[in-house]
Design a protein around this motif. Sequence first.
Motif: not given
Length: 371
Positions: A210, A213-214, A217-218, A221, A242, A306, A333, A335
């Motif tokens: 998780t 993944h974050h 995504h950053e 982006s 999202h 992502p 992103e 969830e």
Amino acid sequence: MAIACFRSSGVAQNPQPTVQLTTEPTVGKILPFQAAAATPQSPALLKLQALNTSGKPLKDARIHLSILTPPQNPWFATDFPIVEGTKLLDIETIAPDGKLQIQQILPIRGKYQLLVNVTPVVANEFTPIQQNLSVSVAENAVKWRNFAILAAILLLVGLAGGWVIGGKQKIQPGEIAPSQVRLLLSGLTVVAIAALLFVNISAELAESQTHSHHHSHEDSSLQEKPTIINAGIKLELSGDSHATVGQLANYQIQATDTKTGKPASNLAFQIETIQLEDNWVAFAYNGKTDAKGNFAWGQQFFDGAPHRVEVEFSPKINGDNKSSPLKLTKAIEVEGIAPPLSLRLISLAYFTGIIAIGLVIGLRLPHPQTK
């Protein structure tokens, strides 16, 4: 009266406008998505062709397609139970030749419903068509093989336990239970500890994924490019940043002539939705902007990783075939949602039941006679 009946029966037997569906690979060879597959996976190609009463392609049609995933089945859940009984894709487009062609990963086994609504661009040009098509996806044979192996192992464990417990055993002075029973209980304790370690390690890995993944995504982006202005044309990609597994995320392309402020219609583009961790394509479509210069669609991200939505416009947008394609990108992103506890308990009950069956059979197995 006879003539009237003959005419009415002739009208009833006249062919009706219809929608023809073909797939690549063919139905029966389409397999559901397999996480961590050894070979790259490609989306299935779905081709819809609207035909008139003569069997010829309808011209200037508007096609609305909704893909529904197989219904929920808690007793035999799939790899993505949250996706069951939801809408996977919703798309509407102008089809000058009555054809709609998309590429879509079908994540789970079962029967998918394709709800197709075909209407004329020009009013009363032809009779609208509403048709419900289906695509059946068989389970991967590897899953059945792995389940058979696991079931055989559990059955053997039950057989061994039942055979040990069912034998005539003597309790030595100072012992609570015979040595065979104590050995069996010790083995079961080791198995229980191993299962607890596996669950805890899996939870830690899921949490670390998780976080990755974050971070992914950053990083992605930073490469977003949702708006481009080139040769007097403004291109925009808007929608949800999202998304949640099991729910549709909505997106829209808008093309505008910056000189006149009017929509830029009939611009060719290609959409691709890419999963960023393993770099596979979940959805792809080639189309053109409509009279209002836009195109909208809704899609579900069944994988919790992502994604990135890419829209590439043809170089002919600025009249120069030598220019590089214009690409809009948007990072998504996603969830993920854990399966309900009830599904995990049902699976545990199945495995426990297999062991219990083996235990009952083992208790009835004959033992060698001691002299």
